[in-house]
Motif scaffolding. Structure first.
Motif, PDB file in Angstrom:
ATOM      1  N   LEU A 264      23.952 -25.709  27.700  1.00 55.65           N
ATOM      2  CA  LEU A 264      22.712 -26.201  28.175  1.00 55.65           C
ATOM      3  C   LEU A 264      22.391 -27.090  29.211  1.00 55.65           C
ATOM      4  CD1 LEU A 264      20.241 -27.880  24.903  1.00 55.65           C
ATOM      5  CD2 LEU A 264      20.045 -26.419  26.547  1.00 55.65           C
ATOM      6  N   ASP A 265      23.812 -27.324  29.373  1.00 59.71           N
ATOM      7  CA  ASP A 265      23.633 -29.032  30.450  1.00 59.71           C
ATOM      8  C   ASP A 265      24.416 -27.261  31.751  1.00 59.71           C
ATOM      9  OD1 ASP A 265      24.223 -30.838  32.799  1.00 59.71           O
ATOM     10  OD2 ASP A 265      26.600 -30.348  31.960  1.00 59.71           O
ATOM     11  N   ALA A 266      25.384 -26.896  31.264  1.00 63.40           N
ATOM     12  CA  ALA A 266      25.410 -25.417  32.240  1.00 63.40           C
ATOM     13  C   ALA A 266      24.220 -24.340  33.041  1.00 63.40           C
ATOM     14  CB  ALA A 266      26.836 -24.754  31.894  1.00 63.40           C
ATOM     15  N   VAL A 267      23.644 -24.345  31.903  1.00 66.32           N
ATOM     16  CA  VAL A 267      22.355 -23.216  31.862  1.00 66.32           C
ATOM     17  C   VAL A 267      21.718 -24.132  32.990  1.00 66.32           C
ATOM     18  CG1 VAL A 267      20.613 -22.361  30.773  1.00 66.32           C
ATOM     19  CG2 VAL A 267      22.969 -21.881  30.231  1.00 66.32           C
ATOM     20  N   LYS A 268      21.388 -25.227  32.561  1.00 69.48           N
ATOM     21  CA  LYS A 268      19.790 -26.173  33.615  1.00 69.48           C
ATOM     22  C   LYS A 268      20.901 -26.500  34.559  1.00 69.48           C
ATOM     23  CE  LYS A 268      16.992 -27.354  29.821  1.00 69.48           C
ATOM     24  NZ  LYS A 268      16.813 -28.724  28.958  1.00 69.48           N
ATOM     25  N   THR A 269      22.060 -26.738  35.443  1.00 74.62           N
ATOM     26  CA  THR A 269      22.316 -26.698  36.306  1.00 74.62           C
ATOM     27  C   THR A 269      22.083 -25.918  37.513  1.00 74.62           C
ATOM     28  OG1 THR A 269      24.266 -28.045  35.843  1.00 74.62           O
ATOM     29  CG2 THR A 269      24.105 -27.379  37.854  1.00 74.62           C
ATOM     30  N   THR A 270      20.917 -25.743  37.962  1.00 73.11           N
ATOM     31  CA  THR A 270      20.730 -25.087  39.182  1.00 73.11           C
ATOM     32  C   THR A 270      20.833 -25.840  40.553  1.00 73.11           C
ATOM     33  OG1 THR A 270      18.588 -26.006  39.562  1.00 73.11           O
ATOM     34  CG2 THR A 270      18.410 -24.357  37.520  1.00 73.11           C
ATOM     35  N   ASN A 271      21.633 -26.187  41.239  1.00 73.79           N
ATOM     36  CA  ASN A 271      22.265 -26.715  42.324  1.00 73.79           C
ATOM     37  C   ASN A 271      23.544 -26.361  42.493  1.00 73.79           C
ATOM     38  OD1 ASN A 271      19.462 -27.103  43.957  1.00 73.79           O
ATOM     39  ND2 ASN A 271      20.000 -29.184  42.773  1.00 73.79           N
ATOM     40  N   GLY A 272      24.314 -25.353  43.141  1.00 71.23           N
ATOM     41  CA  GLY A 272      25.416 -25.177  43.797  1.00 71.23           C
ATOM     42  C   GLY A 272      26.712 -24.818  42.766  1.00 71.23           C
ATOM     43  N   PRO A 273      27.427 -23.750  42.592  1.00 68.99           N
ATOM     44  CA  PRO A 273      28.682 -23.266  42.280  1.00 68.99           C
ATOM     45  C   PRO A 273      28.557 -23.896  40.469  1.00 68.99           C
ATOM     46  CG  PRO A 273      29.974 -24.401  43.406  1.00 68.99           C
ATOM     47  CD  PRO A 273      28.097 -24.902  44.240  1.00 68.99           C
TER      48      PRO A 273
ATOM     49  N   GLY B 155      31.109 -18.306  23.735  1.00 72.16           N
ATOM     50  CA  GLY B 155      29.685 -18.315  24.418  1.00 72.16           C
ATOM     51  C   GLY B 155      29.890 -18.437  26.130  1.00 72.16           C
ATOM     52  N   LYS B 156      30.522 -18.174  26.289  1.00 74.23           N
ATOM     53  CA  LYS B 156      30.878 -18.154  28.418  1.00 74.23           C
ATOM     54  C   LYS B 156      29.742 -16.919  28.828  1.00 74.23           C
ATOM     55  CE  LYS B 156      34.606 -17.014  28.653  1.00 74.23           C
ATOM     56  NZ  LYS B 156      35.512 -17.306  27.414  1.00 74.23           N
ATOM     57  N   THR B 157      29.825 -15.414  28.034  1.00 74.56           N
ATOM     58  CA  THR B 157      28.637 -14.050  28.086  1.00 74.56           C
ATOM     59  C   THR B 157      27.332 -15.192  27.869  1.00 74.56           C
ATOM     60  OG1 THR B 157      29.734 -13.162  27.733  1.00 74.56           O
ATOM     61  CG2 THR B 157      27.743 -12.361  28.382  1.00 74.56           C
ATOM     62  N   ARG B 158      27.413 -16.158  27.065  1.00 73.66           N
ATOM     63  CA  ARG B 158      25.716 -16.320  26.816  1.00 73.66           C
ATOM     64  C   ARG B 158      24.841 -17.147  27.507  1.00 73.66           C
ATOM     65  NH1 ARG B 158      23.773 -19.174  20.809  1.00 73.66           N
ATOM     66  NH2 ARG B 158      21.332 -19.130  21.869  1.00 73.66           N
ATOM     67  N   VAL B 159      25.967 -18.102  28.147  1.00 70.40           N
ATOM     68  CA  VAL B 159      25.845 -18.829  28.923  1.00 70.40           C
ATOM     69  C   VAL B 159      25.720 -18.914  30.469  1.00 70.40           C
ATOM     70  CG1 VAL B 159      26.818 -21.433  30.308  1.00 70.40           C
ATOM     71  CG2 VAL B 159      26.803 -21.094  27.568  1.00 70.40           C
ATOM     72  N   LEU B 160      26.553 -17.362  30.522  1.00 69.88           N
ATOM     73  CA  LEU B 160      26.264 -17.111  32.793  1.00 69.88           C
ATOM     74  C   LEU B 160      24.708 -16.334  31.900  1.00 69.88           C
ATOM     75  CD1 LEU B 160      27.053 -16.562  34.915  1.00 69.88           C
ATOM     76  CD2 LEU B 160      28.143 -14.383  34.162  1.00 69.88           C
ATOM     77  N   THR B 161      23.932 -15.687  31.399  1.00 73.79           N
ATOM     78  CA  THR B 161      23.361 -14.193  31.125  1.00 73.79           C
ATOM     79  C   THR B 161      22.198 -15.592  31.081  1.00 73.79           C
ATOM     80  OG1 THR B 161      24.251 -14.012  28.812  1.00 73.79           O
ATOM     81  CG2 THR B 161      24.226 -12.165  30.368  1.00 73.79           C
ATOM     82  N   SER B 162      22.134 -16.701  30.351  1.00 72.30           N
ATOM     83  CA  SER B 162      20.937 -17.549  29.470  1.00 72.30           C
ATOM     84  C   SER B 162      21.058 -18.151  31.398  1.00 72.30           C
ATOM     85  CB  SER B 162      21.659 -18.853  28.739  1.00 72.30           C
ATOM     86  OG  SER B 162      21.574 -18.262  26.722  1.00 72.30           O
TER      87      SER B 162
ATOM     88  N   MET C 273      26.483  -8.215  29.073  1.00 70.78           N
ATOM     89  CA  MET C 273      25.228  -9.180  30.106  1.00 70.78           C
ATOM     90  C   MET C 273      24.123  -8.441  30.223  1.00 70.78           C
ATOM     91  SD  MET C 273      27.889 -11.471  32.434  1.00 70.78           S
ATOM     92  CE  MET C 273      27.789  -9.755  33.813  1.00 70.78           C
ATOM     93  N   LYS C 274      23.943  -6.903  30.799  1.00 73.51           N
ATOM     94  CA  LYS C 274      23.180  -6.798  30.775  1.00 73.51           C
ATOM     95  C   LYS C 274      21.883  -6.346  29.868  1.00 73.51           C
ATOM     96  CE  LYS C 274      24.182  -3.836  34.585  1.00 73.51           C
ATOM     97  NZ  LYS C 274      24.840  -2.459  34.675  1.00 73.51           N
ATOM     98  N   SER C 275      22.091  -5.965  28.528  1.00 72.41           N
ATOM     99  CA  SER C 275      21.548  -6.221  27.237  1.00 72.41           C
ATOM    100  C   SER C 275      20.666  -7.643  27.501  1.00 72.41           C
ATOM    101  CB  SER C 275      22.898  -5.731  26.233  1.00 72.41           C
ATOM    102  OG  SER C 275      21.621  -5.625  24.998  1.00 72.41           O
ATOM    103  N   ARG C 276      21.694  -8.818  27.316  1.00 76.00           N
ATOM    104  CA  ARG C 276      21.041 -10.027  27.069  1.00 76.00           C
ATOM    105  C   ARG C 276      20.043 -10.100  28.041  1.00 76.00           C
ATOM    106  NH1 ARG C 276      26.345 -13.661  24.812  1.00 76.00           N
ATOM    107  NH2 ARG C 276      26.852 -12.273  23.312  1.00 76.00           N
ATOM    108  N   LEU C 277      20.658  -9.953  28.929  1.00 76.81           N
ATOM    109  CA  LEU C 277      19.314 -10.381  29.870  1.00 76.81           C
ATOM    110  C   LEU C 277      18.181  -9.619  29.993  1.00 76.81           C
ATOM    111  CD1 LEU C 277      18.611 -12.718  32.322  1.00 76.81           C
ATOM    112  CD2 LEU C 277      19.490 -10.575  34.158  1.00 76.81           C
ATOM    113  N   THR C 278      18.102  -8.408  29.589  1.00 80.25           N
ATOM    114  CA  THR C 278      16.641  -7.757  29.085  1.00 80.25           C
ATOM    115  C   THR C 278      15.939  -8.181  28.559  1.00 80.25           C
ATOM    116  OG1 THR C 278      17.913  -5.808  30.486  1.00 80.25           O
ATOM    117  CG2 THR C 278      16.412  -5.618  29.380  1.00 80.25           C
TER     118      THR C 278
END
Length: 170
Positions: A17-26, A36-43, A72-77
């Motif tokens: 959750l922390d990774a997903v909600k971090t919206t500023n910077g890299p 769950g890296k792919t899940r975190v990235l797409t989320s 990733m494309k499938s999850r994002l869609t």
């Protein structure tokens, strides 16, 4: 909107959750296989788009395999539906091809160039041998391809000093 965001964040652990909600910077996400890296990235991409922090065309996610890119494309869609259109999720190679096609003329190519795989390349060398009556026993097609690869590694082209020998410019 709250329900939409809950759908994106549902099931993530506190660190995710922390990774997903971090919206500023890299952001660096380090974890082992199957964590769950792919899940975190797409989320995270979905969260950035859903909250208006980024637009789909601002999002680029690269991976090494077509399988991971497709996932990733499938999850994002699934998360965003049509709102995911315009984001680029693909492999490093597919991004390179996309850039080359868009700017092909700058490197002396046509935008409809073809990329040959190893089997196609070997078949092409054999066809050239046949049409030019080159003895495949003297210089095997595989050997010739290894020389060409060494030229490519050294950024040599036919006519460059050192490219005329069959030792691969050693």
């Amino acid at each position: 909107m709250r329900e939409f965001l809950d759908n994106i964040l549902n099931g993530l652990n506190p660190e995710q959750l922390d990774a997903v909600k971090t919206t500023n910077g890299p952001l660096l996400v380090l974890s082992g296989a199957g964590t769950g890296k792919t899940r975190v990235l797409t989320s995270r991409i979905a969260y950035l788009i859903a909250t208006g922090v980024a637009r789909p065309f601002n999002c680029l996610a690269l991976t090494f395999t077509n399988k991971a890119a497709g996932e990733m494309k499938s999850r994002l869609t699934q998360m965003l539906g049509g709102a995911a259109e315009g984001s680029f999720l693909g492999t490093f190679h597919s991004l390179g091809v996309k850039i080359l096609r868009r700017h092909a003329e700058l490197v002396g190519l046509k935008s409809n160039f073809t990329i040959l795989n190893e089997d196609d390349t070997l078949r092409l060398v054999k066809q050239i041998y046949e049409s030019e009556n080159i003895d495949a026993k003297r210089y095997s097609p595989a050997y010739m391809l290894s020389i060409i690869q060494r030229w490519k590694d050294k950024a040599l082209v036919p006519g460059d000093p050192g490219s005329s020998n069959l030792q691969g410019a050693d």
